[in-house]
Design a protein around this motif. Structure first.
Motif, PDB file in Angstrom:
ATOM      1  N   ASP B 275       0.836  -1.202   0.000  1.00 25.72           N
ATOM      2  CA  ASP B 275       0.000   0.000   0.000  1.00 25.72           C
ATOM      3  C   ASP B 275       0.877   1.261   0.000  1.00 25.72           C
ATOM      4  O   ASP B 275       1.817   1.363   0.780  1.00 25.72           O
ATOM      5  N   ARG B 276       0.550   2.186  -0.903  1.00 31.12           N
ATOM      6  CA  ARG B 276       1.400   3.374  -0.996  1.00 31.12           C
ATOM      7  C   ARG B 276       0.587   4.622  -1.304  1.00 31.12           C
ATOM      8  O   ARG B 276      -0.381   4.554  -2.049  1.00 31.12           O
ATOM      9  N   SER B 277       0.967   5.736  -0.707  1.00 31.91           N
ATOM     10  CA  SER B 277       0.363   7.009  -1.093  1.00 31.91           C
ATOM     11  C   SER B 277       1.485   7.967  -1.471  1.00 31.91           C
ATOM     12  O   SER B 277       2.652   7.612  -1.417  1.00 31.91           O
ATOM     13  N   THR B 278       1.122   9.163  -1.859  1.00 29.50           N
ATOM     14  CA  THR B 278       2.137  10.115  -2.314  1.00 29.50           C
ATOM     15  C   THR B 278       3.169  10.373  -1.216  1.00 29.50           C
ATOM     16  O   THR B 278       2.800  10.709  -0.099  1.00 29.50           O
ATOM     17  N   PRO B 279       4.445  10.210  -1.533  1.00 23.93           N
ATOM     18  CA  PRO B 279       5.472  10.439  -0.510  1.00 23.93           C
ATOM     19  C   PRO B 279       5.479  11.902  -0.065  1.00 23.93           C
ATOM     20  O   PRO B 279       5.269  12.805  -0.868  1.00 23.93           O
ATOM     21  N   GLU B 317       0.472   6.491  13.396  1.00 27.06           N
ATOM     22  CA  GLU B 317      -0.769   5.991  13.971  1.00 27.06           C
ATOM     23  C   GLU B 317      -0.371   4.990  15.043  1.00 27.06           C
ATOM     24  O   GLU B 317      -0.066   3.838  14.739  1.00 27.06           O
ATOM     25  N   GLY B 335       8.446   7.167   2.382  1.00 28.68           N
ATOM     26  CA  GLY B 335       8.450   7.229   0.920  1.00 28.68           C
ATOM     27  C   GLY B 335       7.097   6.818   0.370  1.00 28.68           C
ATOM     28  O   GLY B 335       6.989   6.313  -0.739  1.00 28.68           O
ATOM     29  N   TYR B 337       5.274   4.386   1.421  1.00 30.47           N
ATOM     30  CA  TYR B 337       4.972   2.988   1.726  1.00 30.47           C
ATOM     31  C   TYR B 337       4.514   2.812   3.170  1.00 30.47           C
ATOM     32  O   TYR B 337       5.121   3.378   4.088  1.00 30.47           O
ATOM     33  N   LYS B 508      20.245  10.707   7.452  1.00 29.83           N
ATOM     34  CA  LYS B 508      19.962  10.080   6.161  1.00 29.83           C
ATOM     35  C   LYS B 508      19.187   8.780   6.311  1.00 29.83           C
ATOM     36  O   LYS B 508      18.964   8.060   5.340  1.00 29.83           O
ATOM     37  N   GLU B 511      16.332   8.080   3.873  1.00 32.33           N
ATOM     38  CA  GLU B 511      16.699   7.648   2.527  1.00 32.33           C
ATOM     39  C   GLU B 511      17.106   6.181   2.525  1.00 32.33           C
ATOM     40  O   GLU B 511      16.730   5.432   1.625  1.00 32.33           O
ATOM     41  N   TYR B 512      17.895   5.783   3.533  1.00 30.92           N
ATOM     42  CA  TYR B 512      18.286   4.370   3.612  1.00 30.92           C
ATOM     43  C   TYR B 512      17.037   3.492   3.654  1.00 30.92           C
ATOM     44  O   TYR B 512      16.946   2.480   2.963  1.00 30.92           O
ATOM     45  N   MET B 514      13.960   4.202   2.657  1.00 29.15           N
ATOM     46  CA  MET B 514      13.199   4.262   1.415  1.00 29.15           C
ATOM     47  C   MET B 514      13.795   3.310   0.381  1.00 29.15           C
ATOM     48  O   MET B 514      13.084   2.540  -0.272  1.00 29.15           O
ATOM     49  N   LEU B 515      15.116   3.382   0.227  1.00 27.25           N
ATOM     50  CA  LEU B 515      15.778   2.534  -0.763  1.00 27.25           C
ATOM     51  C   LEU B 515      15.635   1.068  -0.365  1.00 27.25           C
ATOM     52  O   LEU B 515      15.297   0.205  -1.185  1.00 27.25           O
ATOM     53  N   GLU B 518      12.123  -0.503  -0.859  1.00 27.97           N
ATOM     54  CA  GLU B 518      11.818  -0.836  -2.250  1.00 27.97           C
ATOM     55  C   GLU B 518      12.587  -2.073  -2.700  1.00 27.97           C
ATOM     56  O   GLU B 518      12.083  -2.863  -3.485  1.00 27.97           O
ATOM     57  N   VAL B 519      13.790  -2.226  -2.176  1.00 23.32           N
ATOM     58  CA  VAL B 519      14.568  -3.430  -2.507  1.00 23.32           C
ATOM     59  C   VAL B 519      13.845  -4.681  -1.989  1.00 23.32           C
ATOM     60  O   VAL B 519      13.699  -5.679  -2.698  1.00 23.32           O
TER      61      VAL B 519
END
Lengths: 163, 535, 498
Positions: B275-279, B317, B335, B337, B508, B511-512, B514-515, B518-519
């Protein structure tokens, strides 16, 4: 179904029959058909034989629809909107776990503000700051520095005061 | 979702002090990382250049998509080990995008002892392959290695997760449909020959690369045959005569371009539809994390302040906010997710254990990945809690995180002591990724306690010998023990040994995550099947 | 005469685009400037060339005088047009521009300085025989009491250096005067670093009426029909119309002549506006201030006069004389024009700016409809700058038709998901009192219950519900934005090495 249109909730029922819809809203029941043209949609009211073109913006939980000179912001009513957590505020300071009193930052009759650290309790290598959850006045202190306390012991009594 | 209201005063003296401390700490770590990234000694680089060869990091930059990230794994490996002869363990590993696909890249550093395999090199290579296998990543091997580091062969060759495991992994991954590609830019000798040989597609560079089971000296010794490397196992030999390799490139650049083409023609993998919405960026600046983390880890801080600076729009939440409050659980987005987050706000009680197990069950059934923010000194002890069944509640939690089906990502942000490390998805619980913050500590117990235990043994022994010790003498014994213990529980010590995948800059972290998230989605999340929960 | 060949437009958004459009018509090259935050903004695409002038905060980019002048020189510009806002009324900047050998498309720096000070400009007006609202500077509390009683309550306390409603207080009773002065001084000090305040008569049925004028370097001047700008929120205009439904032609003529008189006396040339307060009860008008720049609402005047005021500004800067006479201009005027300002603001929530991406954007079009906008679909409304998205201007043969046309055009203006002033504007153009032309500066506060949060009885509700359900169910060819189209994190993060 329950939705919010322009911030007002309303109820309706909708039946799908092939490619047409039967909408029951308030006291009437009307048949409709929908056609898509690119980014525009044509909605046909079969009974009245009237048609109207609508422009649409779709977001995740919200749709904005423009119909002639009207704008509709439609949102689903989410269930958790009605939920809110009720917290019973404990005025007094109690030990959340066993430990040793490291520091007592106030004396009896002192005024404390919500969020002030009243007692520092060392437990399992961690210094825990026990904070006042109310504005008030220190009524009684039951412990002294260096004391060993058990779980959920009353440490400091605070009398809440407005302002 | 509810937004986290921060209680941090960024103008306070405390904030400024902590900010300066952590900023300095990050700078130190960055400096070490930069130094390690230089690879072998200056001389080795010169030789490499003279031969017209690229440095392994240059190869990676050339092979990955322009303007795309490179998620390096194990950049601190080998620090203060082997007399600092093997910076980064002599191998660079990480995830990069090649022609739009996420690929695990494993590149030998030929400037470090000719790319030979130290024990840590092996461990890092296997770790990279494990990440690839767990997350369904294709692999690219940039081969330039002289094989095992002979002086330490006993530590790199015989055991389960040693050299031989490489080829087993390659075969298994190939069978899973994960493409194994090698670009041979130097030597692939003996065992090293099998890295390319076991690949699905192999590229060699003319007059530069060679693959053989036995090199020219060994051939001469065994058979008396005199032959040079190029004629024995050069690019021409293998692409025209033996068929060990598939493509002949005139130079390295051409070889790397070929590798990009190979990945370009691979069908795209279906990612798990999380499930994902706009980051959205967090409402609070992640930079403020520096001012929140205390210098001394025995001072607690509210993990929600950290969450507020990592997650989308600082929205969280919270699940069971009023129960078992030393553990913070809840849903957030990173991100865009949806993720479940478990963070520590103190030591673990029976209630917090039950809450954690409950939350892990929720995430497992809903197939929501879990993020762990570790700052844990252990489980509560004492009569009340033993009788209450602390151990069985802890067991519930450990059962849940061991058998869950969802990807786990762990960040050690503070303390990681004792059984707390297990419950919070430490290395033994196979989180897909595990990172540490610069000031984090990992050990079986806190340094003060450990030093007390260790020195008391020694003192008891001396007392038995009839020695009476002054306070200073006791301190003199205790201090070095404490120092050594502290060093061995530091993030750098851990990262050098690959107990984690790297030390990261706290600001950071987002970012870690987020990447990494997705991996992990390259692998579908299966239905969950838990073990027995002790009731 | 000097010929301008290349102009740097020191502004952003709709006004930069508006200016660049005219420059293109005149065969003049335009140089744009943009801040980091504006890298992808619409105005850049209208410039022949555009330069990055610094960080998002205006003070580091659009207000950075040296940077802008250096950019103009680097780009070989011969003139600078400041637009409105930012540096437009900064006499120091105007002076710097000229000292650097560039042409300033605006009034002379000295004149701007004199008119910029509210007290000073009142003195100039008085000396030209133009009535100003009775009042004066506050020197002491006793003197203030005396003055207030002389001019009669209610009175207004205002900051001398100010604008935008900051430091402004209405006092109805003598006993509240002292406190009001104190608060106003503090506010003025905080906002403008100058605690000077003055006192003036507060006019209850007040209308904000202004006169657009042009003066060339040879002393020829023209005044245009008045603009009524009385629909205001937080002392800022949202609707302007010309001519005004309030005043008669005779008064309009008197105001026009007064406007030219005072500005000529101040040595003004180029385009400008004189603002007046009109007291409907007594039919008196009072000089308020001079806006020494092109104004947001200038299109209203353009629509009824056929003038391109930006072109006129350039003509004057090029030292061309105005050849048209006032009578000739009067003969050109026809019809009625109205402007609505489309701000990204939440009107139901005290006009809070509503920032974010404009994901859906459709502009109205048709005969007599003009949109001066600074955005397109996908643009972002940024926190750093004014939240004006666009100005919608309509022109029709008479006021009633202009109102109808405006209502239709607003209905066709579709912007989402950010909130805009469109729903409020629609309510205003449907409001009986507005339609009758019976409104003053208190309009929004008097009728707030009818204008805000209004409940309607919608006609097309059923169609909207059906369409909503259709969109929700037919998911195969349609994904709600938010899925599928989202960029991957690996793409979002870009070149990153940990």
């Amino acid at each position: 179904m329950n939705i919010k249109v322009n911030n007002e909730s309303l109820e309706y029922e909708l039946l799908r029959k092939g490619d047409s819809y039967l909408l029951s809203y308030q006291d009437s029941s009307l048949p409709f058909q929908v056609f898509r043209y690119g980014n525009d949609y044509l909605v046909l009211n079969i009974e009245d034989n009237t048609a109207i073109v609508l422009d649409v913006y779709k977001a995740k939980n919200k749709i904005v629809i423009w119909a002639e000179d009207e704008e509709f912001i439609i949102e689903e009513i989410s269930e958790n909107e009605t939920l809110s957590s009720h917290e019973v505020i404990e005025n007094n300071i109690k030990s959340p776990m066993p430990g040793i009193i490291k520091e007592i930052k106030f004396m009896e009759n002192d005024i404390v503000k919500k969020g002030d650290t009243v007692v520092v309790l060392e437990s399992m290598k961690v210094l825990n700051e026990l904070k006042s959850s109310v504005n008030g006045c220190i009524k009684k202190i039951y412990i002294e520095k260096g004391a060993q306390v058990g779980p959920l012991e009353l440490l400091v009594e605070i009398e809440p005061k407005e302002d | 979702m509810a937004k986290i209201m921060s209680n941090i005063n960024t103008n306070s003296e405390e904030f400024k002090k902590r900010y300066e401390f952590n900023k300095k700490k990050v700078e130190e770590i960055n400096q070490i990382r930069e130094e390690l990234a230089k690879g072998g000694p200056e001389k080795a680089h010169e030789v490499n250049k003279k031969r017209g060869k690229l440095f392994c990091r240059e190869r990676i930059e050339k092979v990955i998509d322009k303007n795309s990230p490179f998620l390096e794994i194990g950049p601190f490996v080998g620090y203060n080990m082997y007399n600092n002869e093997a910076p980064c363990g002599g191998i660079v590993t990480g995830i990069g995008k090649i022609s739009g696909k996420e690929v695990m890249i494993i590149a030998n550093d030929q400037t470090v002892k000719a790319g030979t395999y130290y024990p840590m090199t092996i461990k890092k290579h296997v770790r990279a392959q494990t990440i690839a296998r767990e997350n369904n990543l294709h692999c690219l091997y940039l081969v330039d290695s002289g094989g095992v580091f002979l002086p330490m062969q006993d530590e790199v060759y015989p055991d389960k997760e040693h050299f031989g495991n490489f080829f087993y992994n390659q075969a298994i991954m190939s069978s899973m449909g994960l493409l194994q590609v090698a670009v041979v830019t130097g030597l692939g000798t003996a065992g090293g020959a099998y890295v390319p040989a076991m690949c699905d597609q192999v590229i060699m560079v003319k007059n530069q690369s060679a693959i053989f089971i036995g090199g020219p000296p060994l051939v001469k010794a065994a058979t008396g045959e005199e032959i040079d490397a190029e004629n024995l196992g050069g690019a021409d030999v293998h692409t025209r005569i033996s068929g060990v390799a598939d493509y002949l490139a005139n130079n390295e650049e051409e070889a790397l371009k070929k590798a990009r083409e190979i990945f370009a023609h691979l069908p795209k993998q279906e990612k798990f539809k999380l499930d994902r919405s706009t980051p959205q960026d967090p409402l609070y600046d992640p930079d403020e994390i520096y001012g929140i983390l205390p210098e001394d880890l025995s001072i607690p801080f509210d993990v929600r302040e950290i969450i507020a600076r990592i997650v989308d729009n600082s929205e969280f939440e919270e699940f069971k906010p009023l129960y078992g409050q030393t553990l913070v659980t809840g849903f957030a987005r990173i991100g865009g997710y949806l993720v479940g987050i478990i963070g520590n706000n103190g030591i673990i009680f029976p209630e917090s254990s039950q809450k954690a197990a409950h939350f892990v069950e929720l995430c497992s059934l809903r197939k929501v990945p879990l993020i762990f923010l570790q700052n844990i000194t252990g489980f509560i002890i004492g009569k009340k809690y033993e009788h209450q069944g602390m151990a069985k509640d802890g067991a519930k939690w450990i059962t849940a995180i061991s058998t869950t089906n969802v990807p786990k990502i762990t960040i050690i942000i503070g303390n990681s002591y004792g059984a707390g490390n297990y419950a919070m998805a430490g290395r033994g619980y196979n989180p897909r990724f595990l990172w540490m913050w610069p000031n984090a500590k990992i050990a079986v117990m806190g340094p003060q306690q450990a030093a007390d235990v260790l020195s008391s043994i020694k003192l008891a022994q001396l007392e038995r010998e009839g020695k009476k010790l002054t306070q200073e003498e006791i301190e003199a014994i205790r201090k070095p023990i404490l120092q050594e213990y502290e060093e061995k529980s530091s993030a750098l010590y851990s990262s050098a040994r690959l107990w984690d995948d790297g030390i990261i800059d706290p600001k950071k972290t987002r970012e870690y995550l987020m990447l990494a998230l997705e991996v992990t989605l390259n692998k579908q999340i299966e239905d969950v099947k838990f073990g027995i929960f002790r009731m | 005469m000097r010929k301008i060949k290349r102009v740097l437009v020191a502004n952003r958004g709709e006004i930069a685009i508006r200016i660049m459009k005219t420059l293109k018509l005149l065969g003049i090259e335009s140089i744009g400037v943009y801040s980091e935050a504006d890298k992808l903004s619409k105005h850049i695409s209208f410039a022949d060339k555009a330069y990055n002038i610094g960080e998002p905060e205006a003070i580091k980019s659009y207000l950075n005088m040296e940077k802008i002048i250096n950019t103009a020189k680097q780009a070989n510009c011969d003139a600078i047009h400041p637009g409105y806002g930012f540096l437009a009324e900064n006499p120091v900047f105007a002076k710097m521009v000229q000292e650097n050998g560039l042409i300033w498309i605006g009034p002379p720096s000295e004149c701007m300085k004199n008119l910029g000070d509210k007290i000073n400009s009142r003195i100039i007006a008085q000396s030209a025989g133009i009535p100003t609202t009775p009042g004066g500077t506050i020197e002491s509390i006793e003197q203030a009491h005396k003055l207030a009683n002389e001019i009669g309550y209610p009175v207004l306390i205002k900051a001398s250096a100010g604008g935008g409603g900051k430091g402004m207080r209405i006092v109805y009773d003598d006993k509240d005067l002292e406190d009001a002065i104190k608060v106003a001084r503090e506010e003025a000090k905080a906002a403008f670093a100058d605690p000077t305040v003055y006192i003036e008569k507060y006019i209850e049925d007040a209308h904000h009426i202004e006169i657009q004028f042009l003066i060339d370097k040879f002393g020829n001047g023209l005044y245009f029909p008045e603009r009524e700008c009385s629909v205001q929120r937080r002392y800022q205009k949202i609707i302007e119309e010309s001519p005004s439904p309030t005043i008669d032609r005779q008064t309009a003529k008197k105001m026009g002549e007064a406007a030219l008189l005072v500005t000529k006396k101040a040595g003004y040339h180029n385009a400008g506006t004189v603002e007046f307060i009109y007291d409907k009860k007594s039919k008196n008008f009072y000089f308020l201030e001079v806006n020494a720049r092109i104004q947001v609402e200038h299109p209203v005047t353009e629509e009824i006069s056929g003038f391109d005021l930006i072109a006129s500004q350039i003509d004057i800067a090029e030292e061309k004389p105005i050849e048209l006479s006032q009578d000739e201009l009067n003969n050109r005027i026809n019809g009625h024009a109205i402007e609505s300002r489309i701000y990204s603001e939440d009107t139901d929530n005290n006009f809070m700016p509503s920032i974010g991406k404009i994901e859906h954007y459709r502009e109205p079009a048709g005969f007599g409809i003009r949109v001066d906008s600074g955005f397109f679909e996908g643009s972002e409304v940024l926190i750093h700058y004014d939240p004006l998205i666009a100005k919608l201007i309509v022109k029709a043969p008479n006021r009633m038709m202009a109102i109808k046309k405006m209502y239709r055009a607003l209905s066709e203006y579709h912007i989402a998901p950010i909130k805009t002033t469109i729903p409020l504007l629609k309510n205003i153009f449907k409001h009986k009192k507005f339609i009758e032309g019976d409104y003053n500066t208190q309009f929004l506060s008097i009728y707030k219950d009818e204008l805000f949060n209004q409940k309607q009885n919608p006609i097309h509700l059923k169609e909207a519900i059906v369409l909503y359900e259709f969109l929700k169910q037919s998911s195969s060819d349609l994904t709600f934005s938010g899925e599928a189209t989202l960029p991957s994190c690996w793409e979002m993060i870009g070149s990153w090495r940990g």
